[in-house]
Design a protein around this motif. Structure first.
Motif, PDB file in Angstrom:
ATOM      1  N   GLU A   1     -11.116  -4.972   2.396  1.00 40.55           N
ATOM      2  CA  GLU A   1     -12.364  -4.226   2.218  1.00 40.55           C
ATOM      3  C   GLU A   1     -12.234  -2.760   2.638  1.00 40.55           C
ATOM      4  OE1 GLU A   1     -15.471  -4.843   1.045  1.00 40.55           O
ATOM      5  OE2 GLU A   1     -14.822  -6.776   0.258  1.00 40.55           O
ATOM      6  N   SER A   2     -11.224  -2.436   3.444  1.00 40.42           N
ATOM      7  CA  SER A   2     -11.062  -1.049   3.861  1.00 40.42           C
ATOM      8  C   SER A   2     -10.702  -0.140   2.687  1.00 40.42           C
ATOM      9  CB  SER A   2      -9.991  -0.936   4.951  1.00 40.42           C
ATOM     10  OG  SER A   2      -8.693  -1.204   4.427  1.00 40.42           O
ATOM     11  N   ARG A   3     -10.285  -0.740   1.550  1.00 38.68           N
ATOM     12  CA  ARG A   3      -9.920   0.078   0.374  1.00 38.68           C
ATOM     13  C   ARG A   3     -11.057   0.167  -0.637  1.00 38.68           C
ATOM     14  NH1 ARG A   3      -4.453   1.916   1.157  1.00 38.68           N
ATOM     15  NH2 ARG A   3      -4.967   2.926  -0.804  1.00 38.68           N
ATOM     16  N   LYS A   4     -12.242  -0.349  -0.308  1.00 38.12           N
ATOM     17  CA  LYS A   4     -13.309  -0.435  -1.304  1.00 38.12           C
ATOM     18  C   LYS A   4     -13.802   0.921  -1.796  1.00 38.12           C
ATOM     19  CE  LYS A   4     -17.050  -0.863   2.108  1.00 38.12           C
ATOM     20  NZ  LYS A   4     -18.147  -1.743   2.595  1.00 38.12           N
ATOM     21  N   ASP A   5     -13.590   1.983  -1.032  1.00 41.13           N
ATOM     22  CA  ASP A   5     -14.035   3.312  -1.461  1.00 41.13           C
ATOM     23  C   ASP A   5     -12.972   4.069  -2.254  1.00 41.13           C
ATOM     24  OD1 ASP A   5     -16.555   3.009  -0.277  1.00 41.13           O
ATOM     25  OD2 ASP A   5     -15.797   3.676   1.677  1.00 41.13           O
ATOM     26  N   ASP A   6     -11.811   3.470  -2.394  1.00 41.75           N
ATOM     27  CA  ASP A   6     -10.749   4.079  -3.194  1.00 41.75           C
ATOM     28  C   ASP A   6     -11.031   3.778  -4.666  1.00 41.75           C
ATOM     29  OD1 ASP A   6      -8.398   4.719  -4.611  1.00 41.75           O
ATOM     30  OD2 ASP A   6      -7.119   4.179  -2.914  1.00 41.75           O
ATOM     31  N   PRO A   7     -11.252   4.775  -5.500  1.00 46.19           N
ATOM     32  CA  PRO A   7     -11.607   4.515  -6.905  1.00 46.19           C
ATOM     33  C   PRO A   7     -10.519   3.807  -7.696  1.00 46.19           C
ATOM     34  CG  PRO A   7     -11.146   6.846  -6.559  1.00 46.19           C
ATOM     35  CD  PRO A   7     -11.204   6.222  -5.205  1.00 46.19           C
ATOM     36  N   CYS A   8      -9.284   3.866  -7.212  1.00 46.31           N
ATOM     37  CA  CYS A   8      -8.186   3.221  -7.926  1.00 46.31           C
ATOM     38  C   CYS A   8      -7.827   1.854  -7.342  1.00 46.31           C
ATOM     39  CB  CYS A   8      -6.952   4.127  -7.937  1.00 46.31           C
ATOM     40  SG  CYS A   8      -7.156   5.590  -8.976  1.00 46.31           S
ATOM     41  N   ALA A   9      -8.680   1.345  -6.464  1.00 44.99           N
ATOM     42  CA  ALA A   9      -8.451   0.026  -5.866  1.00 44.99           C
ATOM     43  C   ALA A   9      -9.462  -0.971  -6.423  1.00 44.99           C
ATOM     44  CB  ALA A   9      -8.558   0.096  -4.354  1.00 44.99           C
ATOM     45  N   PHE A  10      -8.958  -2.096  -6.884  1.00 43.55           N
ATOM     46  CA  PHE A  10      -9.807  -3.212  -7.304  1.00 43.55           C
ATOM     47  C   PHE A  10      -9.808  -4.205  -6.160  1.00 43.55           C
ATOM     48  CE2 PHE A  10     -10.497  -7.385  -9.222  1.00 43.55           C
ATOM     49  CZ  PHE A  10     -11.629  -7.140  -9.994  1.00 43.55           C
ATOM     50  N   VAL A  11     -10.952  -4.352  -5.503  1.00 40.36           N
ATOM     51  CA  VAL A  11     -11.038  -5.187  -4.315  1.00 40.36           C
ATOM     52  C   VAL A  11     -11.657  -6.530  -4.681  1.00 40.36           C
ATOM     53  CG1 VAL A  11     -11.909  -5.393  -1.968  1.00 40.36           C
ATOM     54  CG2 VAL A  11     -11.253  -3.145  -2.865  1.00 40.36           C
TER      55      VAL A  11
ATOM     56  N   TRP B   1       0.829  -1.204   0.000  1.00 38.01           N
ATOM     57  CA  TRP B   1       0.000   0.000   0.000  1.00 38.01           C
ATOM     58  C   TRP B   1       0.867   1.258   0.000  1.00 38.01           C
ATOM     59  CZ3 TRP B   1      -4.305  -1.042   4.219  1.00 38.01           C
ATOM     60  CH2 TRP B   1      -5.020  -2.178   3.846  1.00 38.01           C
ATOM     61  N   GLN B   2       1.963   1.218   0.749  1.00 40.71           N
ATOM     62  CA  GLN B   2       2.847   2.385   0.835  1.00 40.71           C
ATOM     63  C   GLN B   2       3.460   2.697  -0.527  1.00 40.71           C
ATOM     64  OE1 GLN B   2       6.443   1.932   3.253  1.00 40.71           O
ATOM     65  NE2 GLN B   2       6.032   3.940   4.183  1.00 40.71           N
ATOM     66  N   VAL B   3       3.937   1.660  -1.225  1.00 47.85           N
ATOM     67  CA  VAL B   3       4.537   1.871  -2.543  1.00 47.85           C
ATOM     68  C   VAL B   3       3.471   2.309  -3.549  1.00 47.85           C
ATOM     69  CG1 VAL B   3       5.858   0.803  -4.415  1.00 47.85           C
ATOM     70  CG2 VAL B   3       6.372   0.222  -2.040  1.00 47.85           C
ATOM     71  N   PHE B   4       2.258   1.772  -3.433  1.00 53.39           N
ATOM     72  CA  PHE B   4       1.149   2.211  -4.278  1.00 53.39           C
ATOM     73  C   PHE B   4       0.890   3.703  -4.090  1.00 53.39           C
ATOM     74  CE2 PHE B   4      -3.510   3.049  -3.894  1.00 53.39           C
ATOM     75  CZ  PHE B   4      -3.782   3.180  -5.253  1.00 53.39           C
ATOM     76  N   GLU B   5       0.819   4.159  -2.847  1.00 48.93           N
ATOM     77  CA  GLU B   5       0.576   5.587  -2.594  1.00 48.93           C
ATOM     78  C   GLU B   5       1.714   6.445  -3.140  1.00 48.93           C
ATOM     79  OE1 GLU B   5      -2.094   6.856  -1.696  1.00 48.93           O
ATOM     80  OE2 GLU B   5      -3.206   5.202  -0.779  1.00 48.93           O
TER      81      GLU B   5
ATOM     82  N   THR C   1       1.834   9.438 -10.735  1.00 46.01           N
ATOM     83  CA  THR C   1       0.983   9.177 -11.892  1.00 46.01           C
ATOM     84  C   THR C   1      -0.449   8.870 -11.472  1.00 46.01           C
ATOM     85  OG1 THR C   1       0.589   7.666 -13.751  1.00 46.01           O
ATOM     86  CG2 THR C   1       1.762   6.763 -11.873  1.00 46.01           C
ATOM     87  N   ASP C   2      -1.389   9.343 -12.282  1.00 44.45           N
ATOM     88  CA  ASP C   2      -2.796   9.012 -12.049  1.00 44.45           C
ATOM     89  C   ASP C   2      -3.105   7.572 -12.470  1.00 44.45           C
ATOM     90  OD1 ASP C   2      -3.302  11.556 -11.110  1.00 44.45           O
ATOM     91  OD2 ASP C   2      -3.914  12.324 -13.073  1.00 44.45           O
ATOM     92  N   GLY C   3      -2.167   6.950 -13.149  1.00 42.69           N
ATOM     93  CA  GLY C   3      -2.361   5.576 -13.595  1.00 42.69           C
ATOM     94  C   GLY C   3      -1.792   4.566 -12.619  1.00 42.69           C
ATOM     95  N   ALA C   4      -2.017   4.772 -11.332  1.00 43.81           N
ATOM     96  CA  ALA C   4      -1.572   3.828 -10.311  1.00 43.81           C
ATOM     97  C   ALA C   4      -2.803   3.110  -9.762  1.00 43.81           C
ATOM     98  CB  ALA C   4      -0.835   4.542  -9.191  1.00 43.81           C
ATOM     99  N   TYR C   5      -2.742   1.783  -9.729  1.00 42.91           N
ATOM    100  CA  TYR C   5      -3.895   0.977  -9.317  1.00 42.91           C
ATOM    101  C   TYR C   5      -3.458  -0.074  -8.304  1.00 42.91           C
ATOM    102  CZ  TYR C   5      -5.641   3.110 -13.577  1.00 42.91           C
ATOM    103  OH  TYR C   5      -5.992   4.023 -14.542  1.00 42.91           O
ATOM    104  N   LEU C   6      -4.343  -0.341  -7.349  1.00 41.23           N
ATOM    105  CA  LEU C   6      -4.079  -1.323  -6.305  1.00 41.23           C
ATOM    106  C   LEU C   6      -5.061  -2.476  -6.434  1.00 41.23           C
ATOM    107  CD1 LEU C   6      -2.690  -2.155  -3.574  1.00 41.23           C
ATOM    108  CD2 LEU C   6      -4.540  -0.900  -2.429  1.00 41.23           C
ATOM    109  N   LEU C   7      -4.538  -3.697  -6.493  1.00 43.41           N
ATOM    110  CA  LEU C   7      -5.366  -4.896  -6.433  1.00 43.41           C
ATOM    111  C   LEU C   7      -5.209  -5.480  -5.034  1.00 43.41           C
ATOM    112  CD1 LEU C   7      -4.649  -4.512  -9.547  1.00 43.41           C
ATOM    113  CD2 LEU C   7      -5.161  -6.934  -9.770  1.00 43.41           C
ATOM    114  N   THR C   8      -6.302  -5.591  -4.310  1.00 38.91           N
ATOM    115  CA  THR C   8      -6.235  -6.014  -2.921  1.00 38.91           C
ATOM    116  C   THR C   8      -7.502  -6.764  -2.539  1.00 38.91           C
ATOM    117  OG1 THR C   8      -5.872  -5.241  -0.639  1.00 38.91           O
ATOM    118  CG2 THR C   8      -7.215  -3.836  -2.069  1.00 38.91           C
ATOM    119  N   SER C   9      -7.447  -7.464  -1.427  1.00 38.45           N
ATOM    120  CA  SER C   9      -8.646  -8.112  -0.889  1.00 38.45           C
ATOM    121  C   SER C   9      -9.096  -7.427   0.394  1.00 38.45           C
ATOM    122  CB  SER C   9      -8.368  -9.595  -0.614  1.00 38.45           C
ATOM    123  OG  SER C   9      -7.329  -9.740   0.344  1.00 38.45           O
TER     124      SER C   9
END
Length: 368
Positions: free
Chosen positions: A306-316, A286-290, A296-304
């Protein structure tokens, strides 16, 4: 408007992505039948119902088959333990740099199409070494199967698109089922079934994510996929799929290694996919993602998580066994590749690539 048009079409690659989880789930009920030929080859005699794990399992594969083996590797190692180490290598490395495995080991050459020239070379090398050559393939009538002592159909069925997706998901599943078969126990089956259910859900969630980030994803120029541990297999396959369909450079880096040099090239034009491997590594991911999204606006996080579910750039994706995180995230990269390449029409290769293939072919030619 462009995003809606892209989503309304259903390219053949996307259809295979949509069918992949169901195809993999269908293997579970057939697991004894599917893995039996490998177990028999391992025992060296037919008619034995009990499993017999080899002293070492060597998987020889390239391309998406190699990546599938890497995705299955953490689960296989858990199931087989220290008494049967599992290794994955490429056919070229095996042919040119590896010694013959010991008689008590088992070597599997994996090729979905059965037409890869390097897989055939590896099979021939095994036979030269007087090692039983077992070919795991999607086509039991293929040239590679004909070269092998034992040909095993792993159950993928038909996949006519060259950029394979269903074949990867089913191969990961087959290898996990094989590990359970060799161990003589169904331990881990429930975790595998949950991971396949998670893949189903991810398949349904991914198109919406692509739609929401359509402008950015269809503007990718250079991409990195970063992860660690069990997330490295899906990172390799994601990079391969994006590279061969969207036709941009897409590199893979272990997430901590990424910040020791590769990160210095980042600009706002870069895309970075951070695959959270879970456990104690999540905080650093998460730290490196941030840090990437600061550039870049093209940074995306794939995670499981649920605390990141409201982040538009996170695929949960749904939470699964840590050894099977690659299965849960795999549909994301498959769908990104399918939808973006279809929208851009980027699957078409440069005409000079034909000359490349004439000089250095990777597949058996039809006339052969």
């Amino acid at each position: 408007m462009a995003a809606s048009a892209a989503a309304s079409s259903t390219p053949s690659m996307r259809r295979y992505v949509e069918r992949a989880a169901a195809a993999a789930e269908s293997l579970v009920s057939r697991r004894a039948e599917l893995v039996a030929p490998v177990i028999e080859a391992c025992r060296g005699a037919r008619g034995h119902a009990a499993a017999c794990a080899p002293s070492r399992l060597v998987i020889i594969a390239s391309g998406s088959s190699f990546n599938a083996a890497q995705m299955a590797l953490p689960f296989m190692r858990e199931r087989l333990g220290a008494s049967c180490p599992v290794e994955v290598t490429t056919p070229f490395s095996y042919v040119h740099f590896s010694d013959a495995p010991e008689p008590s080991a088992l070597a599997l050459v994996v090729t979905q199409s059965g037409r890869s020239t390097n897989a055939i070379e590896a099979i021939d090398k095994l036979r030269e070494q007087c090692v039983r050559a077992v070919c795991v393939t999607g086509d039991a009538s293929s040239p590679a199967a004909a070269h092998a002592d034992v040909a095993v159909d792993y159950g993928v069925g038909e996949e006519l698109v060259g950029y394979v997706t269903k074949g990867v998901t089913t191969l990961v599943t087959f290898l996990c089922l094989l590990a359970m078969g060799l161990s003589g126990s169904d331990e881990g089956l429930a975790e595998l079934e949950r991971a396949l259910a998670a893949a189903w859900k991810a398949t349904n969630l991914a198109p919406g994510f692509v739609e929401r980030h359509f402008k950015q994803l269809t503007s990718m120029q250079v991409a990195y996929i970063c992860s660690a541990g069990a997330g490295m297999g899906v990172s390799l396959e994601g990079a391969l799929k994006i590279g061969e369909t969207v036709h941009i450079p897409c590199m893979v880096s272990e997430l901590e290694e990424f910040i020791h040099g590769p990160n210095l090239q980042l600009t706002p034009a870069y895309t970075v996919f951070m695959v959270d491997p879970g456990g104690s590594a999540s905080k650093r991911a998460w730290q490196v993602f941030e840090a990437c999204r600061a550039v870049t606006d093209g940074a995306y996080l794939l995670t499981s998580d649920e605390s990141r579910k409201d982040d538009p750039c996170a695929f949960v994706a749904p939470r699964v066994d840590p050894a099977l995180v690659s299965l849960a995230y795999l549909p994301f990269f498959q769908m990104v590749s399918a939808m973006v390449s279809e929208a851009l029409g980027s699957e078409r290769q440069h005409p000079l690539v034909g000359r490349f293939k004439e000089i250095a072919s990777a597949k058996v030619r039809d006339e052969q």
